[in-house]
Design a protein around this motif. Structure first.
Motif, short mmCIF file in Angstrom:
data_model
loop_
_atom_site.label_atom_id
_atom_site.label_comp_id
_atom_site.label_asym_id
_atom_site.label_seq_id
_atom_site.Cartn_x
_atom_site.Cartn_y
_atom_site.Cartn_z
N GLY A 102 0.83 -1.18 0.00
CA GLY A 102 0.00 0.00 0.00
C GLY A 102 0.87 1.25 0.00
O GLY A 102 2.10 1.15 0.07
N LYS A 103 0.23 2.41 -0.07
CA LYS A 103 0.99 3.66 -0.13
C LYS A 103 1.49 4.11 1.23
O LYS A 103 2.28 5.04 1.33
CB LYS A 103 0.15 4.76 -0.79
CG LYS A 103 -0.12 4.46 -2.24
CD LYS A 103 -0.95 5.52 -2.89
CE LYS A 103 -1.21 5.11 -4.35
NZ LYS A 103 -2.10 6.06 -5.03
N TYR B 35 12.74 -2.42 -5.40
CA TYR B 35 11.57 -1.55 -5.36
C TYR B 35 12.03 -0.11 -5.56
O TYR B 35 13.14 0.26 -5.21
CB TYR B 35 10.87 -1.62 -4.01
CG TYR B 35 10.07 -2.88 -3.78
CD1 TYR B 35 10.69 -4.03 -3.29
CD2 TYR B 35 8.71 -2.91 -4.02
CE1 TYR B 35 9.94 -5.18 -3.07
CE2 TYR B 35 7.96 -4.06 -3.81
CZ TYR B 35 8.59 -5.18 -3.33
OH TYR B 35 7.86 -6.32 -3.11
N GLN B 37 10.51 3.81 -4.51
CA GLN B 37 9.51 4.45 -3.67
C GLN B 37 9.41 5.91 -4.06
O GLN B 37 10.40 6.65 -4.02
CB GLN B 37 9.90 4.33 -2.19
CG GLN B 37 8.81 4.80 -1.25
CD GLN B 37 9.15 4.55 0.20
OE1 GLN B 37 10.30 4.63 0.61
NE2 GLN B 37 8.15 4.22 1.01
N GLY B 42 3.93 5.06 -3.19
CA GLY B 42 4.34 3.94 -2.36
C GLY B 42 5.49 3.16 -2.96
O GLY B 42 6.20 3.63 -3.85
N LEU B 43 5.64 1.94 -2.50
CA LEU B 43 6.70 1.05 -2.98
C LEU B 43 6.18 0.26 -4.18
O LEU B 43 5.17 -0.41 -4.10
CB LEU B 43 7.09 0.05 -1.89
CG LEU B 43 8.06 0.54 -0.83
CD1 LEU B 43 8.01 -0.38 0.39
CD2 LEU B 43 9.47 0.58 -1.39
N LEU B 88 13.76 6.89 -4.78
CA LEU B 88 14.44 6.17 -3.70
C LEU B 88 14.28 4.68 -3.99
O LEU B 88 13.16 4.20 -4.14
CB LEU B 88 13.80 6.53 -2.36
CG LEU B 88 14.34 5.83 -1.11
CD1 LEU B 88 15.82 6.10 -0.93
CD2 LEU B 88 13.56 6.30 0.13
#
Lengths: 111, 112
Positions: A102-103, B35, B37, B42-43, B88
Protein backbone atom coordinates in the motif's frame (compact mmCIF):
# COMPACT_ATOMS: atom_id res chain seq x y z
CA UNK A 1 -4.79 -7.00 -10.14
CA UNK A 2 -3.70 -7.22 -6.51
CA UNK A 3 -4.37 -4.05 -4.56
CA UNK A 4 -3.70 -2.68 -1.07
CA UNK A 5 -5.35 0.47 0.28
CA UNK A 6 -4.24 2.03 3.52
CA UNK A 7 -6.01 4.67 5.53
CA UNK A 8 -5.61 7.27 6.69
CA UNK A 9 -2.78 8.53 4.49
CA UNK A 10 -1.52 10.75 7.27
CA UNK A 11 -2.25 11.12 10.94
CA UNK A 12 -1.02 13.44 13.70
CA UNK A 13 -1.59 12.50 17.34
CA UNK A 14 -0.33 13.49 20.75
CA UNK A 15 1.91 11.31 22.83
CA UNK A 16 -0.12 8.85 24.86
CA UNK A 17 -2.92 8.57 22.31
CA UNK A 18 -3.96 5.23 20.82
CA UNK A 19 -4.06 4.95 17.04
CA UNK A 20 -5.54 2.46 14.62
CA UNK A 21 -4.20 2.14 11.11
CA UNK A 22 -6.23 0.40 8.45
CA UNK A 23 -5.31 -1.79 5.53
CA UNK A 24 -7.79 -3.28 3.07
CA UNK A 25 -6.75 -5.54 0.25
CA UNK A 26 -7.72 -7.47 -2.83
CA UNK A 27 -5.42 -10.32 -3.77
CA UNK A 28 -5.71 -13.53 -5.72
CA UNK A 29 -5.28 -16.54 -3.44
CA UNK A 30 -4.26 -14.69 -0.31
CA UNK A 31 -1.24 -16.07 1.48
CA UNK A 32 -0.16 -13.43 4.01
CA UNK A 33 -0.37 -9.79 5.06
CA UNK A 34 2.64 -7.97 6.43
CA UNK A 35 3.14 -4.71 8.31
CA UNK A 36 6.36 -2.70 8.11
CA UNK A 37 7.56 0.46 9.86
CA UNK A 38 9.63 2.91 7.83
CA UNK A 39 11.46 5.67 9.62
CA UNK A 40 14.16 7.54 7.81
CA UNK A 41 15.47 4.65 5.80
CA UNK A 42 14.63 1.01 5.18
CA UNK A 43 11.28 -0.52 6.12
CA UNK A 44 11.59 -2.84 9.09
CA UNK A 45 9.36 -5.84 9.59
CA UNK A 46 6.66 -5.71 12.27
CA UNK A 47 4.16 -8.53 11.75
CA UNK A 48 3.11 -11.23 9.36
CA UNK A 49 -0.52 -12.35 9.53
CA UNK A 50 -1.91 -15.40 7.84
CA UNK A 51 -4.96 -16.40 9.88
CA UNK A 52 -8.11 -14.48 10.71
CA UNK A 53 -8.84 -13.39 14.24
CA UNK A 54 -5.45 -14.17 15.77
CA UNK A 55 -3.88 -11.06 17.24
CA UNK A 56 -0.17 -10.57 16.90
CA UNK A 57 1.37 -8.41 19.59
CA UNK A 58 4.72 -6.80 20.20
CA UNK A 59 4.90 -4.36 23.08
CA UNK A 60 2.49 -1.51 22.40
CA UNK A 61 1.83 -2.66 18.85
CA UNK A 62 -0.73 -5.23 17.85
CA UNK A 63 -2.35 -6.32 14.64
CA UNK A 64 -5.21 -8.50 13.54
CA UNK A 65 -6.47 -9.82 10.23
CA UNK A 66 -10.00 -10.35 8.96
CA UNK A 67 -9.87 -12.57 5.88
CA UNK A 68 -13.61 -12.47 5.38
CA UNK A 69 -13.79 -8.67 5.18
CA UNK A 70 -10.30 -8.44 3.61
CA UNK A 71 -8.68 -6.02 6.00
CA UNK A 72 -6.20 -5.69 8.78
CA UNK A 73 -5.63 -3.12 11.49
CA UNK A 74 -2.49 -2.08 13.26
CA UNK A 75 -2.98 -0.65 16.74
CA UNK A 76 -0.47 1.39 18.65
CA UNK A 77 -1.29 2.20 22.27
CA UNK A 78 0.30 4.91 24.44
CA UNK A 79 2.05 6.38 21.41
CA UNK A 80 5.51 7.89 21.74
CA UNK A 81 7.41 10.29 19.50
CA UNK A 82 9.56 7.34 18.42
CA UNK A 83 6.50 5.80 16.81
CA UNK A 84 6.53 8.56 14.20
CA UNK A 85 7.07 6.79 10.89
CA UNK A 86 5.39 5.58 7.74
CA UNK A 87 3.57 2.31 8.33
CA UNK A 88 3.36 0.07 5.30
CA UNK A 89 0.97 -2.78 4.70
CA UNK A 90 1.72 -5.45 2.08
CA UNK A 91 -0.02 -8.58 0.89
CA UNK A 92 1.20 -11.68 -0.83
CA UNK A 93 -0.74 -14.03 -3.07
CA UNK A 94 -0.16 -17.60 -4.03
CA UNK A 95 3.15 -19.09 -5.08
CA UNK A 96 6.10 -16.75 -5.06
CA UNK A 97 4.22 -13.71 -6.27
CA UNK A 98 5.86 -10.56 -4.98
CA UNK A 99 4.60 -8.49 -2.09
CA UNK A 100 2.21 -5.73 -3.12
CA UNK A 101 2.50 -2.65 -0.93
CA UNK A 102 0.00 0.00 0.00
CA UNK A 103 0.99 3.66 -0.13
CA UNK A 104 1.51 3.78 3.60
CA UNK A 105 0.17 5.80 6.52
CA UNK A 106 2.40 8.59 7.77
CA UNK A 107 2.05 8.80 11.55
CA UNK A 108 3.37 11.81 13.42
CA UNK A 109 3.36 11.74 17.22
CA UNK A 110 3.86 15.10 18.85
CA UNK A 111 4.83 15.76 22.46
CA UNK B 1 25.19 -9.14 11.22
CA UNK B 2 22.48 -10.28 8.85
CA UNK B 3 21.86 -7.52 6.38
CA UNK B 4 21.16 -6.30 2.89
CA UNK B 5 23.78 -3.84 1.68
CA UNK B 6 23.12 -1.35 -1.09
CA UNK B 7 25.60 0.98 -2.70
CA UNK B 8 25.75 3.82 -3.23
CA UNK B 9 23.47 5.49 -0.67
CA UNK B 10 23.18 8.64 -2.74
CA UNK B 11 23.84 9.20 -6.43
CA UNK B 12 23.37 12.18 -8.71
CA UNK B 13 23.93 11.50 -12.37
CA UNK B 14 23.15 12.89 -15.79
CA UNK B 15 20.65 11.63 -18.30
CA UNK B 16 21.93 8.75 -20.41
CA UNK B 17 24.96 7.80 -18.35
CA UNK B 18 24.76 4.12 -17.48
CA UNK B 19 24.81 3.26 -13.80
CA UNK B 20 24.60 0.24 -11.54
CA UNK B 21 23.28 0.09 -8.00
CA UNK B 22 24.66 -2.91 -6.18
CA UNK B 23 22.82 -5.08 -3.68
CA UNK B 24 24.29 -7.84 -1.61
CA UNK B 25 22.83 -10.01 1.15
CA UNK B 26 24.63 -12.28 3.59
CA UNK B 27 21.70 -14.41 4.71
CA UNK B 28 21.78 -17.01 1.94
CA UNK B 29 18.33 -15.84 0.86
CA UNK B 30 16.94 -17.21 -2.36
CA UNK B 31 14.56 -14.37 -3.10
CA UNK B 32 15.71 -10.84 -3.94
CA UNK B 33 13.81 -7.86 -5.23
CA UNK B 34 14.14 -4.21 -6.22
CA UNK B 35 11.57 -1.55 -5.36
CA UNK B 36 11.33 2.12 -6.03
CA UNK B 37 9.51 4.45 -3.67
CA UNK B 38 7.96 7.69 -4.85
CA UNK B 39 5.77 10.19 -2.98
CA UNK B 40 2.11 9.32 -3.32
CA UNK B 41 2.86 6.06 -5.12
CA UNK B 42 4.34 3.94 -2.36
CA UNK B 43 6.70 1.05 -2.98
CA UNK B 44 6.53 -0.40 -6.47
CA UNK B 45 8.39 -3.47 -7.54
CA UNK B 46 10.83 -3.23 -10.43
CA UNK B 47 12.25 -6.74 -10.75
CA UNK B 48 12.57 -9.79 -8.58
CA UNK B 49 14.54 -12.99 -8.55
CA UNK B 50 13.50 -16.27 -7.01
CA UNK B 51 16.91 -17.84 -7.37
CA UNK B 52 20.17 -17.69 -9.26
CA UNK B 53 19.69 -17.05 -12.97
CA UNK B 54 15.92 -16.59 -12.48
CA UNK B 55 14.56 -13.05 -12.78
CA UNK B 56 11.09 -11.67 -13.44
CA UNK B 57 9.58 -8.28 -14.13
CA UNK B 58 7.68 -6.51 -11.41
CA UNK B 59 5.19 -3.70 -11.88
CA UNK B 60 7.55 -1.04 -13.27
CA UNK B 61 10.44 -2.74 -15.10
CA UNK B 62 10.82 -0.31 -18.00
CA UNK B 63 14.26 1.27 -18.17
CA UNK B 64 15.84 -1.20 -15.76
CA UNK B 65 17.80 -4.42 -16.01
CA UNK B 66 18.91 -6.89 -13.37
CA UNK B 67 21.07 -9.97 -13.15
CA UNK B 68 21.42 -12.77 -10.62
CA UNK B 69 24.61 -14.58 -11.40
CA UNK B 70 25.21 -15.55 -7.79
CA UNK B 71 22.90 -15.91 -4.83
CA UNK B 72 24.14 -13.02 -2.75
CA UNK B 73 24.17 -10.27 -5.38
CA UNK B 74 21.36 -8.65 -7.32
CA UNK B 75 22.52 -5.48 -9.10
CA UNK B 76 20.10 -3.00 -10.64
CA UNK B 77 21.27 -1.54 -13.94
CA UNK B 78 20.01 1.62 -15.58
CA UNK B 79 21.39 1.56 -19.12
CA UNK B 80 20.25 5.07 -20.02
CA UNK B 81 18.84 6.83 -16.96
CA UNK B 82 16.19 9.47 -17.39
CA UNK B 83 14.85 12.09 -14.95
CA UNK B 84 11.69 10.04 -14.33
CA UNK B 85 13.90 7.44 -12.70
CA UNK B 86 14.76 9.87 -9.95
CA UNK B 87 13.57 7.98 -6.90
CA UNK B 88 14.44 6.17 -3.70
CA UNK B 89 15.40 2.58 -4.47
CA UNK B 90 15.29 -0.35 -2.08
CA UNK B 91 16.70 -3.81 -2.46
CA UNK B 92 15.09 -6.54 -0.38
CA UNK B 93 15.72 -10.20 0.23
CA UNK B 94 13.76 -13.06 1.72
CA UNK B 95 14.41 -16.68 2.58
CA UNK B 96 11.84 -17.51 -0.04
CA UNK B 97 9.15 -15.41 -1.64
CA UNK B 98 6.72 -16.25 1.14
CA UNK B 99 8.74 -14.98 4.07
CA UNK B 100 9.12 -11.45 5.35
CA UNK B 101 11.55 -9.26 3.46
CA UNK B 102 14.70 -7.65 4.81
CA UNK B 103 15.34 -4.29 3.18
CA UNK B 104 18.56 -2.52 2.38
CA UNK B 105 19.07 1.07 3.55
CA UNK B 106 18.04 2.56 0.23
CA UNK B 107 19.70 4.43 -2.61
CA UNK B 108 18.51 7.91 -3.39
CA UNK B 109 19.05 8.48 -7.10
CA UNK B 110 18.71 11.82 -8.84
CA UNK B 111 18.94 11.98 -12.63
CA UNK B 112 19.38 15.48 -14.03
Amino acid sequence: EDKVVQSPLSLVVHEGDTVTLNCSYEVTNFRSLLWYKQEKKAPTFLFMLTSSGIEKKSGRLSSILDKKELFSILNITATQTGDSAIYLCAVQGAGNTPLVFGKGTRLSVIA
Amino acid sequence: EAQVTQNPRYLITVTGKKLTVTCSQNMNHEYMSWYRQDPGLGLRQIYYSMNVEVTDKGDVPEGYKVSRKEKRNFPLILESPSPNQTSLYFCASSKSGIHSYTFGSGTRLTVV
